[in-house]
Design a protein around this motif. Structure first.
Motif, mmCIF file in Angstrom:
data_model
loop_
_atom_site.group_PDB
_atom_site.id
_atom_site.type_symbol
_atom_site.label_atom_id
_atom_site.label_comp_id
_atom_site.label_asym_id
_atom_site.label_seq_id
_atom_site.Cartn_x
_atom_site.Cartn_y
_atom_site.Cartn_z
ATOM 1 N N MET A 1 0.808 -1.243 0.079
ATOM 2 C CA MET A 1 0.024 -0.131 0.054
ATOM 3 C C MET A 1 0.746 1.215 0.085
ATOM 4 S SD MET A 1 -3.159 0.619 2.321
ATOM 5 C CE MET A 1 -3.268 1.939 3.487
ATOM 6 N N ALA A 2 0.604 2.014 -1.002
ATOM 7 C CA ALA A 2 1.325 3.393 -1.105
ATOM 8 C C ALA A 2 1.078 4.249 0.074
ATOM 9 C CB ALA A 2 1.362 3.859 -2.219
ATOM 10 N N THR A 3 1.848 5.044 0.449
ATOM 11 C CA THR A 3 1.965 6.044 1.563
ATOM 12 C C THR A 3 1.463 7.515 0.622
ATOM 13 O OG1 THR A 3 3.533 5.119 2.672
ATOM 14 C CG2 THR A 3 3.059 7.240 3.374
ATOM 15 N N GLN A 4 0.467 8.172 1.209
ATOM 16 C CA GLN A 4 -0.052 9.371 0.578
ATOM 17 C C GLN A 4 0.713 10.410 1.217
ATOM 18 O OE1 GLN A 4 -2.593 9.697 -1.622
ATOM 19 N NE2 GLN A 4 -2.462 7.402 -1.788
ATOM 20 N N LEU A 5 1.420 11.136 0.250
ATOM 21 C CA LEU A 5 2.044 12.397 0.531
ATOM 22 C C LEU A 5 1.183 13.668 0.755
ATOM 23 C CD1 LEU A 5 5.200 11.600 -1.955
ATOM 24 C CD2 LEU A 5 5.054 11.189 0.564
ATOM 25 N N SER A 6 1.611 14.430 1.618
ATOM 26 C CA SER A 6 0.973 15.552 2.126
ATOM 27 C C SER A 6 1.035 16.730 0.793
ATOM 28 C CB SER A 6 1.100 16.301 3.125
ATOM 29 O OG SER A 6 2.421 16.535 3.367
ATOM 30 N N ASP A 7 2.447 16.500 0.331
ATOM 31 C CA ASP A 7 2.773 17.281 -0.904
ATOM 32 C C ASP A 7 3.412 16.525 -2.005
ATOM 33 O OD1 ASP A 7 3.521 19.717 -2.338
ATOM 34 O OD2 ASP A 7 5.533 19.768 -1.333
ATOM 35 N N PRO A 8 2.444 16.145 -2.916
ATOM 36 C CA PRO A 8 2.794 15.390 -3.989
ATOM 37 C C PRO A 8 4.072 15.332 -4.687
ATOM 38 C CG PRO A 8 0.414 16.209 -4.523
ATOM 39 C CD PRO A 8 1.150 16.707 -3.304
ATOM 40 N N ARG A 9 4.650 14.620 -5.188
ATOM 41 C CA ARG A 9 5.978 14.847 -5.982
ATOM 42 C C ARG A 9 5.412 15.175 -7.375
ATOM 43 N NH1 ARG A 9 8.130 10.178 -2.655
ATOM 44 N NH2 ARG A 9 9.098 11.384 -0.964
ATOM 45 N N SER A 10 5.841 16.359 -7.777
ATOM 46 C CA SER A 10 5.438 16.700 -9.343
ATOM 47 C C SER A 10 6.580 17.399 -9.834
ATOM 48 C CB SER A 10 4.292 17.585 -9.323
ATOM 49 O OG SER A 10 4.453 18.842 -8.556
ATOM 50 N N SER A 11 7.688 17.598 -9.219
ATOM 51 C CA SER A 11 8.837 18.279 -9.835
ATOM 52 C C SER A 11 9.838 17.441 -10.162
ATOM 53 C CB SER A 11 9.295 19.270 -8.813
ATOM 54 O OG SER A 11 8.553 20.312 -8.510
ATOM 55 N N ARG A 12 10.672 17.582 -11.408
ATOM 56 C CA ARG A 12 11.548 16.480 -11.745
ATOM 57 C C ARG A 12 12.947 17.361 -11.642
ATOM 58 N NH1 ARG A 12 10.193 12.434 -14.951
ATOM 59 N NH2 ARG A 12 8.075 12.498 -15.642
ATOM 60 N N VAL A 13 13.843 16.348 -11.260
ATOM 61 C CA VAL A 13 15.385 16.798 -11.136
ATOM 62 C C VAL A 13 16.022 16.060 -12.063
ATOM 63 C CG1 VAL A 13 17.357 16.934 -9.855
ATOM 64 C CG2 VAL A 13 15.302 17.539 -8.910
ATOM 65 N N VAL A 14 16.596 16.483 -13.206
ATOM 66 C CA VAL A 14 17.186 15.528 -14.416
ATOM 67 C C VAL A 14 18.564 15.466 -14.111
ATOM 68 C CG1 VAL A 14 17.583 15.623 -16.904
ATOM 69 C CG2 VAL A 14 15.559 16.504 -16.136
ATOM 70 N N VAL A 15 19.228 14.442 -13.876
ATOM 71 C CA VAL A 15 20.564 14.204 -13.733
ATOM 72 C C VAL A 15 21.369 13.311 -14.747
ATOM 73 C CG1 VAL A 15 22.226 13.173 -12.040
ATOM 74 C CG2 VAL A 15 20.356 14.180 -11.399
ATOM 75 N N LEU A 16 22.167 13.858 -15.415
ATOM 76 C CA LEU A 16 22.675 12.829 -16.608
ATOM 77 C C LEU A 16 23.838 12.336 -15.956
ATOM 78 C CD1 LEU A 16 22.809 15.891 -19.454
ATOM 79 C CD2 LEU A 16 21.260 14.168 -19.021
ATOM 80 N N VAL A 17 24.000 10.913 -16.494
ATOM 81 C CA VAL A 17 24.918 9.982 -15.980
ATOM 82 C C VAL A 17 25.272 9.218 -17.145
ATOM 83 C CG1 VAL A 17 24.026 9.861 -13.481
ATOM 84 C CG2 VAL A 17 23.050 8.384 -15.261
ATOM 85 N N SER A 18 26.329 8.642 -16.898
ATOM 86 C CA SER A 18 26.991 7.703 -18.034
ATOM 87 C C SER A 18 26.251 6.351 -17.819
ATOM 88 C CB SER A 18 28.372 7.370 -17.883
ATOM 89 O OG SER A 18 28.814 6.483 -16.802
ATOM 90 N N PRO A 19 26.136 5.564 -18.967
ATOM 91 C CA PRO A 19 25.414 4.104 -18.931
ATOM 92 C C PRO A 19 25.999 3.402 -17.561
ATOM 93 C CG PRO A 19 25.832 4.618 -21.295
ATOM 94 C CD PRO A 19 26.380 5.811 -20.275
ATOM 95 N N ALA A 20 27.311 3.474 -17.465
ATOM 96 C CA ALA A 20 28.022 2.659 -16.340
ATOM 97 C C ALA A 20 27.571 3.328 -14.851
ATOM 98 C CB ALA A 20 29.401 2.567 -16.553
ATOM 99 N N GLU A 21 27.397 4.560 -15.098
ATOM 100 C CA GLU A 21 26.910 4.953 -13.681
ATOM 101 C C GLU A 21 25.484 4.538 -13.551
ATOM 102 O OE1 GLU A 21 29.380 9.052 -13.063
ATOM 103 O OE2 GLU A 21 27.991 9.212 -14.653
ATOM 104 N N LYS A 22 24.541 4.769 -14.532
ATOM 105 C CA LYS A 22 23.047 4.523 -14.199
ATOM 106 C C LYS A 22 23.171 3.137 -14.018
ATOM 107 C CE LYS A 22 18.817 4.449 -16.810
ATOM 108 N NZ LYS A 22 18.277 4.738 -18.114
#
Length: 123
Positions: A1-22
């Protein structure tokens, strides 16, 4: 069962990584039984700059490592010198020189010694 957040996550943070890091991040997340998003979020939230005490400890550790590295390099140099000396050693020349030095000694009665070693028999 998922926990309901009071402040839903709607913002993205894009992080570029190499395939090996991923792959490493995904493997670490799986090992922690977390999604990649939860793993990255948790890692980012837990990050903090080291304290002054931690910085001092790290500087001390670095100094100790540098000293140990210097001692290791000195030991390797001594080992290489010893190996070079061993490679250059001429056993036959050493034996000839030692024999010459022994035969030149006047305090040794070689005939008596030869007789004693042969059990009194002369050759």
């Amino acid at each position: 069962m998922a926990t309901q957040l009071s402040d839903p996550r709607s913002s993205r943070v894009v992080v570029l990584v190499s395939p090996a890091e991923k792959r490493r991040i995904a493997a670490n997340a799986a090992a922690a039984d977390m999604t990649v998003s939860d793993f990255m979020r948790t890692a980012a939230e837990r990050y903090s700059e080291p304290t002054e005490v931690e910085k001092l400890l790290m500087r001390d550790l670095l100094a100790q490592l540098e000293a140990a590295n210097a001692r290791t390099e000195k030991a390797f140099a001594a080992l290489e010198a010893a190996e070079a000396q061993a490679d250059a050693f001429d056993e036959d020349a050493y034996r000839a020189k030692a024999r010459e030095a022994l035969l030149a000694r006047t305090d040794i009665d070689w005939d008596a010694l030869r007789g004693a070693l042969s059990g009194g028999k002369t050759q």
